[in-house]
Design a protein around this motif. Sequence first.
Motif, PDB file in Angstrom:
ATOM      1  N   ALA A  40       0.858  -1.203   0.183  1.00  0.00           N
ATOM      2  CA  ALA A  40       0.047  -0.026   0.035  1.00  0.00           C
ATOM      3  C   ALA A  40       0.849   1.195   0.122  1.00  0.00           C
ATOM      4  O   ALA A  40       2.052   1.286   0.649  1.00  0.00           O
ATOM      5  N   PRO A  41       0.346   2.198  -0.708  1.00  0.00           N
ATOM      6  CA  PRO A  41       1.065   3.582  -0.757  1.00  0.00           C
ATOM      7  C   PRO A  41       1.636   4.134   0.528  1.00  0.00           C
ATOM      8  O   PRO A  41       2.520   4.875   0.651  1.00  0.00           O
ATOM      9  N   ASP A  42       0.783   3.952   1.440  1.00  0.00           N
ATOM     10  CA  ASP A  42       1.162   4.662   2.982  1.00  0.00           C
ATOM     11  C   ASP A  42       1.246   3.418   3.951  1.00  0.00           C
ATOM     12  O   ASP A  42       0.894   3.653   5.208  1.00  0.00           O
ATOM     13  N   GLY A  43       1.776   2.265   3.454  1.00  0.00           N
ATOM     14  CA  GLY A  43       1.683   1.095   4.380  1.00  0.00           C
ATOM     15  C   GLY A  43       2.807   0.830   5.196  1.00  0.00           C
ATOM     16  O   GLY A  43       2.783   0.447   6.272  1.00  0.00           O
ATOM     17  N   LEU A  44       4.150   1.236   4.740  1.00  0.00           N
ATOM     18  CA  LEU A  44       5.292   1.073   5.389  1.00  0.00           C
ATOM     19  C   LEU A  44       6.146   2.480   5.886  1.00  0.00           C
ATOM     20  O   LEU A  44       6.057   3.681   5.086  1.00  0.00           O
ATOM     21  N   ALA A  45       6.782   2.512   6.844  1.00  0.00           N
ATOM     22  CA  ALA A  45       7.656   3.720   7.338  1.00  0.00           C
ATOM     23  C   ALA A  45       9.085   3.133   7.734  1.00  0.00           C
ATOM     24  O   ALA A  45       9.132   2.282   8.562  1.00  0.00           O
ATOM     25  N   VAL A  46       9.964   3.647   6.896  1.00  0.00           N
ATOM     26  CA  VAL A  46      11.243   2.993   7.265  1.00  0.00           C
ATOM     27  C   VAL A  46      12.177   4.077   7.857  1.00  0.00           C
ATOM     28  O   VAL A  46      12.200   5.313   7.176  1.00  0.00           O
ATOM     29  N   LEU A  47      12.958   3.828   8.939  1.00  0.00           N
ATOM     30  CA  LEU A  47      13.613   4.826   9.555  1.00  0.00           C
ATOM     31  C   LEU A  47      15.238   4.593   9.193  1.00  0.00           C
ATOM     32  O   LEU A  47      15.456   3.216   9.374  1.00  0.00           O
ATOM     33  N   THR A  73       6.947   5.414   3.259  1.00  0.00           N
ATOM     34  CA  THR A  73       7.438   6.853   3.673  1.00  0.00           C
ATOM     35  C   THR A  73       8.917   6.642   4.469  1.00  0.00           C
ATOM     36  O   THR A  73       9.003   6.225   5.540  1.00  0.00           O
ATOM     37  N   TRP A  74       9.994   7.198   3.612  1.00  0.00           N
ATOM     38  CA  TRP A  74      11.192   7.052   4.265  1.00  0.00           C
ATOM     39  C   TRP A  74      11.610   8.366   5.195  1.00  0.00           C
ATOM     40  O   TRP A  74      11.252   9.526   5.103  1.00  0.00           O
ATOM     41  N   ILE A  75      12.255   7.781   6.230  1.00  0.00           N
ATOM     42  CA  ILE A  75      12.510   9.061   7.434  1.00  0.00           C
ATOM     43  C   ILE A  75      14.055   8.651   7.468  1.00  0.00           C
ATOM     44  O   ILE A  75      14.487   7.763   8.069  1.00  0.00           O
ATOM     45  N   ILE A  76      14.890   9.703   6.991  1.00  0.00           N
ATOM     46  CA  ILE A  76      16.448   9.580   7.069  1.00  0.00           C
ATOM     47  C   ILE A  76      16.967  10.483   7.949  1.00  0.00           C
ATOM     48  O   ILE A  76      16.785  11.290   8.007  1.00  0.00           O
ATOM     49  N   LEU A  77      17.556   9.823   9.083  1.00  0.00           N
ATOM     50  CA  LEU A  77      18.228  10.823  10.293  1.00  0.00           C
ATOM     51  C   LEU A  77      19.359  11.205   9.626  1.00  0.00           C
ATOM     52  O   LEU A  77      20.331  10.778   8.893  1.00  0.00           O
TER      53      LEU A  77
END
Length: 261
Positions: free
Chosen positions: A137-144, A208-212
């Motif tokens: 799904a387009p809003d299915g995952l969030a990867v930190l 949705t990528w969240i890169i520190l």
Amino acid sequence: TGNHWGYGKEDGPTLWHRNYPVAEGSRQSPIDIIPLQAVHDHSLGPIILSYDHCTSINIANNGHSVVVEFDDSDDRSVIRGGPLDNPYRLKQFHFHWGGKGCHGSEHTVEGMSYASELHLVHWNAVKYKNFGEAATAPDGLAVLGIFLEAGDDHRWLHVITDALYMVKYKGSLTDFKGFNPKCLLPSSLQYWTYLGSLTTPPLHESVTWIILKESITVSEKQLGKFRMLLFTGEEEDQRMRMENNFRPPQPLKGRKVRSSN
Ligand SMILES: Cc1cc(=S)c(O)co1
Ligand SMILES: [Zn+2]
């Protein structure tokens, strides 16, 4: 054969589009991040990691990376806030790394690679009933994503690197209880965020990528232990060291990268 894929000349990232045409899609990952082109979005709040009651289960070699799996049967460990509209449940974390002394991260910052990159994978359990459904799904995952820079020993990473000898071969798995990945976070949670994909087949455009922005340091000795893992199984006579298991940056195709304050 079939949907086999890898990181070699015969089965590597430039060939994945044959079995996975989405490899040439409009929101593929990783990307090269150019900080000055990132949009400072003041509506972006801080990311909130609630890992205090996380339950790690095992550590495994899946033939592509080394993965630590978590119990995701309830909301005991979630990421929320930032660009996310819901809490996302921690499912697993894994790494991508290079060969001796060369690069190894997937995302790059103005063309600069780090030695390795840690991915903490979470799924939207508010909207989807399991990881598999969320993953498409387009809003299915969030990867930190957290960059690992070669330097001093990381004081907590040895808990993982000391266990790697037990999962040397593809398909091996062993208990790995009581590990809380909070100990792998840098001091600042400032981040870049953009819409992208898994960086390995099936390359679903669901992340949705969240890169520190801040990296953590690991020593060459610790990185060397990752490189003792094998892509190949115990029964195979061709031993292939697990290294350079990273996909290179993909076209941005008009996407905006946003920056937390
Ligand atoms: C689910 C998943 C996510 C990433 S980023 C990866 O490399 C493998 O599997
Ligand atoms: Zn990954």
